[in-house]
Scaffold this motif. Sequence first.
Motif, PDB file in Angstrom:
ATOM      1  N   ALA A   1       1.843 -25.007 -70.612  1.00  0.00           N
ATOM      2  CA  ALA A   1       1.171 -23.950 -69.855  1.00  0.00           C
ATOM      3  C   ALA A   1       0.216 -23.189 -70.763  1.00  0.00           C
ATOM      4  CB  ALA A   1       2.191 -22.982 -69.258  1.00  0.00           C
ATOM      5  N   SER A   2      -0.765 -22.569 -70.134  1.00  0.00           N
ATOM      6  CA  SER A   2      -1.715 -21.711 -70.827  1.00  0.00           C
ATOM      7  C   SER A   2      -2.064 -20.570 -69.885  1.00  0.00           C
ATOM      8  CB  SER A   2      -2.966 -22.508 -71.197  1.00  0.00           C
ATOM      9  OG  SER A   2      -3.874 -21.699 -71.905  1.00  0.00           O
ATOM     10  N   VAL A   3      -2.165 -19.361 -70.434  1.00  0.00           N
ATOM     11  CA  VAL A   3      -2.495 -18.186 -69.628  1.00  0.00           C
ATOM     12  C   VAL A   3      -3.238 -17.192 -70.517  1.00  0.00           C
ATOM     13  CG1 VAL A   3      -0.272 -17.038 -70.048  1.00  0.00           C
ATOM     14  CG2 VAL A   3      -1.587 -16.494 -67.991  1.00  0.00           C
ATOM     15  N   THR A   4      -4.165 -16.450 -69.911  1.00  0.00           N
ATOM     16  CA  THR A   4      -4.973 -15.480 -70.651  1.00  0.00           C
ATOM     17  C   THR A   4      -4.914 -14.123 -69.968  1.00  0.00           C
ATOM     18  OG1 THR A   4      -6.492 -17.212 -71.388  1.00  0.00           O
ATOM     19  CG2 THR A   4      -7.315 -14.954 -71.467  1.00  0.00           C
ATOM     20  N   VAL A   5      -4.889 -13.069 -70.774  1.00  0.00           N
ATOM     21  CA  VAL A   5      -4.996 -11.704 -70.273  1.00  0.00           C
ATOM     22  C   VAL A   5      -6.038 -10.975 -71.108  1.00  0.00           C
ATOM     23  CG1 VAL A   5      -3.203 -10.653 -71.746  1.00  0.00           C
ATOM     24  CG2 VAL A   5      -3.709  -9.663 -69.520  1.00  0.00           C
ATOM     25  N   SER A   6      -6.765 -10.091 -70.465  1.00  0.00           N
ATOM     26  CA  SER A   6      -7.700  -9.208 -71.166  1.00  0.00           C
ATOM     27  C   SER A   6      -7.341  -7.780 -70.805  1.00  0.00           C
ATOM     28  CB  SER A   6      -9.144  -9.499 -70.748  1.00  0.00           C
ATOM     29  OG  SER A   6      -9.513 -10.788 -71.174  1.00  0.00           O
ATOM     30  N   GLY A   7      -7.470  -6.896 -71.775  1.00  0.00           N
ATOM     31  CA  GLY A   7      -7.150  -5.503 -71.523  1.00  0.00           C
ATOM     32  C   GLY A   7      -7.714  -4.604 -72.597  1.00  0.00           C
ATOM     33  N   ASP A   8      -7.556  -3.321 -72.386  1.00  0.00           N
ATOM     34  CA  ASP A   8      -8.021  -2.320 -73.316  1.00  0.00           C
ATOM     35  C   ASP A   8      -7.210  -2.410 -74.611  1.00  0.00           C
ATOM     36  OD1 ASP A   8      -8.213   0.359 -74.639  1.00  0.00           O
ATOM     37  OD2 ASP A   8      -9.490   0.752 -72.901  1.00  0.00           O
TER      38      ASP A   8
END
Length: 148
Positions: free
Chosen positions: A107-114
């Motif tokens: 699996a692969s997952v990405t998150v972007s945030g402050d």
Amino acid sequence: MFVDKIVLGMATTALLGSCSMMMGGGTTYTFKHNANAADPAAMGKAVATMSGGMVSTTLTVSGLTPSKAYIAHYHAFGPASSTDPCASNGPVTLGFPGFMSDASGNASVTVSGDMTKIAGDLGAYINVHYASDPSVVPICAPVKMTKG
């Protein structure tokens, strides 16, 4: 004088490391298996890249239970430990979207945030949980090793 050179060398190393992360090179964190029977072959990495006050982190994992739903989070240090962030039971500071492993357990997952969500003692570790039972945490990636 010798001590001054050592301190200067350590400061330069830290500065260069943070510059490479800020310039898009990213920092890689390796997942370690937690002391439980869940997904015994699970392994992977998290690559965090900062730009303009934001952080983007991509998890790439393998050895998961095939076709199973997972969730992952950045956590702050918790009260349980000052030396092992993965054992500290800290609060969630930034959540990844839920994801499924494929038929091979990848699996692969990405998150972007402050960036403030993972600054300081926040973002001390990233863990991957079963979506059906968040108390099951097969793997964890320490991001920051000590409080402060």
